[in-house]
Design a protein around this motif. Structure first.
Motif, PDB file in Angstrom:
ATOM      1  N   GLN A  36     -10.273   5.104   4.138  1.00  0.00           N
ATOM      2  CA  GLN A  36      -8.995   4.584   4.622  1.00  0.00           C
ATOM      3  C   GLN A  36      -7.861   5.555   4.313  1.00  0.00           C
ATOM      4  O   GLN A  36      -7.018   5.835   5.171  1.00  0.00           O
ATOM      5  N   ILE A  72      -4.438  -0.262   9.960  1.00  0.00           N
ATOM      6  CA  ILE A  72      -5.498   0.351   9.165  1.00  0.00           C
ATOM      7  C   ILE A  72      -5.991  -0.627   8.100  1.00  0.00           C
ATOM      8  O   ILE A  72      -7.193  -0.766   7.876  1.00  0.00           O
ATOM      9  N   THR A  73      -5.068  -1.335   7.476  1.00  0.00           N
ATOM     10  CA  THR A  73      -5.444  -2.324   6.470  1.00  0.00           C
ATOM     11  C   THR A  73      -6.288  -3.430   7.067  1.00  0.00           C
ATOM     12  O   THR A  73      -7.284  -3.861   6.492  1.00  0.00           O
ATOM     13  N   PHE A  76      -9.914  -2.278   7.635  1.00  0.00           N
ATOM     14  CA  PHE A  76     -10.760  -2.216   6.450  1.00  0.00           C
ATOM     15  C   PHE A  76     -10.699  -3.486   5.612  1.00  0.00           C
ATOM     16  O   PHE A  76     -11.308  -3.540   4.564  1.00  0.00           O
TER      17      PHE A  76
END
Length: 77
Positions: A36, A72-73, A76
């Motif tokens: 990440q 992005i958070t 993931f």
């Protein structure tokens, strides 16, 4: 490419889960965090120029960096 890397982390996790579940979870979480962070660095502005995830993005959905971090958070999370 990103999907392949996440899949490799999943495969390693599945191989280790029977030997030491706690260590397998920690290793997978660490590897996902590193991936990440690498993804975030690759997508952020390094030289003062803007970036486009998609040249044909008329709404510029990812022009705002906090929105990119959130996306992005979620990927993931």
């Amino acid at each position: 490419m990103m999907t392949a890397r996440v899949d490799m982390i999943r495969i390693c996790f599945e191989r280790q889960i029977n030997r030491d579940a706690r260590a397998a979870r920690r290793a997978a979480a660490m590897r996902l965090t590193l991936l990440q962070d690498t993804m975030r660095r690759a997508l952020t502005d390094r030289h003062g120029a803007g970036f486009w995830l998609n040249r044909r993005d008329p709404m510029r959905l990812f022009a705002d960096r906090p929105y990119l971090d959130e996306a992005i958070t979620r990927l993931f999370g």
